[in-house]
Scaffold this motif. Structure first.
Motif, PDB file in Angstrom:
ATOM      1  N   GLN A   2       0.833  -1.206   0.000  1.00 50.17           N
ATOM      2  CA  GLN A   2       0.000   0.000   0.000  1.00 50.17           C
ATOM      3  C   GLN A   2       0.869   1.258   0.000  1.00 50.17           C
ATOM      4  O   GLN A   2       0.653   2.175  -0.783  1.00 50.17           O
ATOM      5  CB  GLN A   2      -0.920  -0.027   1.233  1.00 50.17           C
ATOM      6  N   LEU A  22      -7.469   8.867  -1.215  1.00 50.90           N
ATOM      7  CA  LEU A  22      -7.345   7.546  -0.619  1.00 50.90           C
ATOM      8  C   LEU A  22      -6.971   6.542  -1.694  1.00 50.90           C
ATOM      9  O   LEU A  22      -7.477   6.612  -2.815  1.00 50.90           O
ATOM     10  CB  LEU A  22      -8.679   7.147   0.030  1.00 50.90           C
ATOM     11  N   GLU A  24      -6.835   2.394  -2.065  1.00 50.32           N
ATOM     12  CA  GLU A  24      -7.180   1.102  -1.473  1.00 50.32           C
ATOM     13  C   GLU A  24      -6.654   0.008  -2.389  1.00 50.32           C
ATOM     14  O   GLU A  24      -6.954  -0.003  -3.575  1.00 50.32           O
ATOM     15  CB  GLU A  24      -8.702   0.944  -1.333  1.00 50.32           C
ATOM     16  N   PRO A  82     -14.154   9.832   2.086  1.00 53.56           N
ATOM     17  CA  PRO A  82     -13.237   9.345   3.110  1.00 53.56           C
ATOM     18  C   PRO A  82     -12.430  10.498   3.698  1.00 53.56           C
ATOM     19  O   PRO A  82     -12.098  11.466   3.009  1.00 53.56           O
ATOM     20  CB  PRO A  82     -12.332   8.374   2.353  1.00 53.56           C
ATOM     21  N   VAL A  84      -8.904  10.937   5.582  1.00 52.65           N
ATOM     22  CA  VAL A  84      -7.701  10.155   5.817  1.00 52.65           C
ATOM     23  C   VAL A  84      -6.611  10.985   6.485  1.00 52.65           C
ATOM     24  O   VAL A  84      -6.040  10.573   7.478  1.00 52.65           O
ATOM     25  CB  VAL A  84      -7.168   9.571   4.481  1.00 52.65           C
ATOM     26  N   GLN A 100     -14.443   4.660  12.505  1.00 52.21           N
ATOM     27  CA  GLN A 100     -14.241   3.299  13.005  1.00 52.21           C
ATOM     28  C   GLN A 100     -12.780   3.168  13.419  1.00 52.21           C
ATOM     29  O   GLN A 100     -11.878   3.541  12.683  1.00 52.21           O
ATOM     30  CB  GLN A 100     -14.576   2.267  11.942  1.00 52.21           C
ATOM     31  N   ARG A 110     -16.772   2.274  17.189  1.00 49.95           N
ATOM     32  CA  ARG A 110     -17.467   3.130  16.217  1.00 49.95           C
ATOM     33  C   ARG A 110     -18.009   4.379  16.892  1.00 49.95           C
ATOM     34  O   ARG A 110     -18.624   4.311  17.949  1.00 49.95           O
ATOM     35  CB  ARG A 110     -18.604   2.354  15.572  1.00 49.95           C
ATOM     36  N   GLU A 140      -9.219   3.455  11.927  1.00 45.15           N
ATOM     37  CA  GLU A 140      -9.125   2.501  10.819  1.00 45.15           C
ATOM     38  C   GLU A 140      -9.700   3.130   9.553  1.00 45.15           C
ATOM     39  O   GLU A 140      -9.120   3.049   8.485  1.00 45.15           O
ATOM     40  CB  GLU A 140      -9.889   1.227  11.164  1.00 45.15           C
ATOM     41  N   ARG A 141     -10.876   3.759   9.680  1.00 45.40           N
ATOM     42  CA  ARG A 141     -11.485   4.479   8.555  1.00 45.40           C
ATOM     43  C   ARG A 141     -12.429   5.532   9.100  1.00 45.40           C
ATOM     44  O   ARG A 141     -13.020   5.367  10.160  1.00 45.40           O
ATOM     45  CB  ARG A 141     -12.169   3.537   7.588  1.00 45.40           C
ATOM     46  N   ARG A 143     -15.369   8.546   7.470  1.00 43.54           N
ATOM     47  CA  ARG A 143     -16.091   9.095   6.319  1.00 43.54           C
ATOM     48  C   ARG A 143     -17.066  10.139   6.794  1.00 43.54           C
ATOM     49  O   ARG A 143     -17.582  10.061   7.905  1.00 43.54           O
ATOM     50  CB  ARG A 143     -16.866   8.002   5.578  1.00 43.54           C
TER      51      ARG A 143
END
Length: 151
Positions: A2, A22, A24, A82, A84, A100, A110, A140-141, A143
């Motif tokens: 990544q 982002l 992925e 997203p 980031v 999350q 969450r 972790e993520r 949005r």
């Protein structure tokens, strides 16, 4: 992998006038996926996605960082964009976000709340339960939560 892909592709995307929001990468022997979310001040159109896709595909062909077959997708961030980088959170102070975590913090993984800013590398998120302070490395993520009533 990544990190290597980001090192190769972020300068390419930026050189043609876009921000790489982002990247992925989902490796798989038969269905690997490389998805890029891009942004620009004027927004993103299908033509923008095609332009970035062609540039990125050319660089990937030369650099060859992914040895197996893969599918490349280039997309706009959408309404549930997203978040980031620290700059993303700062840009959307006052907006609602869904976060999350990698591991539970105060018994939760969450969170949903309004972005109130950053203090160092800590996100300040106002939830129904009160102000949550979440270390950015623990996310972790994240949005944005779309506001469909906004015009």
């Amino acid at each position: 992998m990544q990190e290597r892909l980001e090192q190769i592709l972020e300068p390419v995307v930026e050189s043609i006038g876009y921000e790489l929001l982002l990247l992925e990468y989902s490796p798989s022997p038969r269905n690997a996926m490389l998805r890029l979310y891009i942004d620009a001040p004027a927004g993103i159109t299908i033509d923008d996605c095609e332009r970035v896709s062609k540039e990125v595909a050319g660089v990937l062909d030369v650099e060859d960082p992914i040895r197996s077959a893969y599918r490349l997708e280039v997309s706009s961030p959408g309404l549930d964009r997203p978040l980031v980088k620290p700059a993303h959170f700062l840009r959307f102070v006052g907006e609602q976000a869904r976060v999350q975590l990698i591991a539970p913090l105060n018994g939760r993984r969450r969170y949903v709340g309004f972005i109130r800013g950053l203090e160092g590398d800590t996100l300040r998120l106002e939830t129904k339960e009160g102000l949550a302070e979440i270390p950015l490395p623990e996310i972790e993520r994240a949005r944005l939560v779309p506001d469909y009533d906004q015009e």
